[in-house]
Design an enzyme around this catalytic site. Structure first.
Site, mmCIF file in Angstrom:
data_model
loop_
_atom_site.group_PDB
_atom_site.id
_atom_site.type_symbol
_atom_site.label_atom_id
_atom_site.label_comp_id
_atom_site.label_asym_id
_atom_site.label_seq_id
_atom_site.Cartn_x
_atom_site.Cartn_y
_atom_site.Cartn_z
ATOM 1 N N SER A 1 62.747 88.106 -72.706
ATOM 2 C CA SER A 1 61.375 88.607 -72.827
ATOM 3 C C SER A 1 60.812 89.048 -71.480
ATOM 4 O O SER A 1 60.068 90.023 -71.399
ATOM 5 C CB SER A 1 60.471 87.532 -73.437
ATOM 6 N N HIS B 1 56.608 86.212 -69.824
ATOM 7 C CA HIS B 1 56.118 87.551 -70.137
ATOM 8 C C HIS B 1 55.268 88.096 -68.990
ATOM 9 O O HIS B 1 55.454 89.240 -68.542
ATOM 10 C CB HIS B 1 55.269 87.527 -71.409
#
Length: 383
Positions: A190, A242
């Site tokens: 991610s 993230h």
């Protein structure tokens, strides 16, 4: 990439001698006249063949299959999902709702475990964790996003720059995650995926003058990024990875994805007898300023973050509210994600397991249970 740049094949049109001005500017192939215009292909905006991003996706899938082989649920666990898959079957939903291996297997394969990075000098886990995934759903979501965004970027800028952007962004995401989330393991690409998104945004900003419909493209991209970051406030989602990946990719985009201006390109491919009134710079001033500023911030940030991590710094001690960036507690869910700890005693074929957090205890009849089986029982007992 947001928006569409001008045609990749650019040709030059030079006004006839009888005209009052002598201008050189790009025109498309369809508008050229073979009598009046000189044709010259500009290499700076050619399309690349994308092979590295698909290779990254294949590598992630292969590693997931290997992880499931090592996991061997029927041998190491009391019960499994999709047992017809044999040793590739999944851990129970209570232990892993994403259809994947156990946390012990992920840890063995190279998941990000801060205690091992700091105390056992296993810094390689900051890179290895980005090639592992917690389950089928996790893998599919990340690989789909990487294919959609990564292939387009690689076609525009080539495999070297996008490959570096992918790996360094993944490292930046792992680093920020390790500074804030130190009690649980972390896996997934991610951070690298959000790095690609960040690179797209900074590329649009630094190459602002060569795009059409820029405001619409910018608004669309910002909305996509905000929605994806907002999903990260749900429990069991590592939003620090993230955020770290996005910030790293955003800064790298100003460094790696800078394009020369059309004025400089036109001037370089002008006819030999063309004398411009004023030489055009390859890059605009704001591009150079953003390049230097981003490079300095990136290098300093990664160096300071890595030094702090290796010294055992817990960033939560210096930011009391930052944990809300990764999970916001509500009446529907809790952000308490501490790992389960149990005390086990084996007497003959009787195994007694006691959960340390809630005090629950249970006895099981099994001979020489593996650590993975005990961990599964502990997870069920503490949940």
């Amino acid at each position: 990439m947001p928006g569409e740049p001008r045609p990749l094949e650019i040709h030059l049109r030079v006004n006839p001698k009888g005209s009052n001005t002598n201008m050189v500017h790009p025109v498309t192939v369809q508008t050229l006249s073979p009598v009046q215009y000189r044709r010259e292909e500009v290499k700076h905006y050619r399309k690349w063949f994308s092979w590295l991003i698909p290779l990254f996706v294949v590598a992630n899938i292969v590693l997931f299959v290997i992880t499931m082989y090592v996991n061997n649920c029927p041998h190491n666990s009391v019960s499994c999902i999709a047992s017809f898959l044999g040793r590739f079957s999944f851990q129970p939903f209570k232990e892993n709702p994403l259809l994947g291996p156990s946390s012990l297997t992920l840890q063995k394969m190279g998941a990000l475990d801060v205690s091992r990075v700091v105390h056992r000098h296993q810094g390689w886990r900051l890179i290895s964790c980005m090639w592992l995934h917690a389950g089928v759903f996790h893998l599919l979501a990340n690989m789909l996003g990487i294919l959609v965004i990564g292939i387009r970027l690689e076609q525009e800028f080539g495999f070297v720059l996008i490959g570096l952007l992918f790996v360094i962004s993944g490292f930046g995401g792992s680093l920020l995650s390790a500074l804030f989330i130190q009690s649980n393991i972390s896996v997934g690409a991610s951070g690298a995926l959000f790095g690609l998104l960040g690179g797209m945004l900074s590329e649009l900003i630094t190459n602002w003058t060569i795009y059409e419909n820029k405001l619409a493209a910018l608004l669309t991209l910002v909305i996509i990024i905000v929605i994806n970051l907002a999903v990260g406030i749900l429990p069991h989602v590592d939003n620090f990875a993230h955020i770290g990946g996005f910030l790293t990719g955003f800064l790298l985009g100003f460094v790696f994805l800078i394009r020369p201006q059309f004025g400089w390109v036109n001037q370089r491919y002008a006819p030999l007898n063309y004398s411009p009134g004023r030489a055009k710079p390859k890059f605009k001033k704001y591009q150079c300023i953003l390049w230097v500023f981003s490079l300095v911030i990136l290098v300093v940030g990664l160096a300071v973050g890595l030094a702090a991590l290796l010294r055992g710094v817990d960033a939560n001690d210096h930011c009391s509210w930052c944990h809300y960036l990764s999970c916001v507690p509500t009446s529907k869910w809790s952000c308490h994600t501490e790992p389960s700890y149990c005390v086990s005693n084996q007497l003959g074929n009787q195994l007694n397991v006691t959960c340390s957090s809630n005090g629950k205890s249970s006895t099981y009849f099994m001979q020489d249970p593996t650590s993975s089986k005990i961990q599964q029982l502990c997870t069920q007992l503490c949940s």
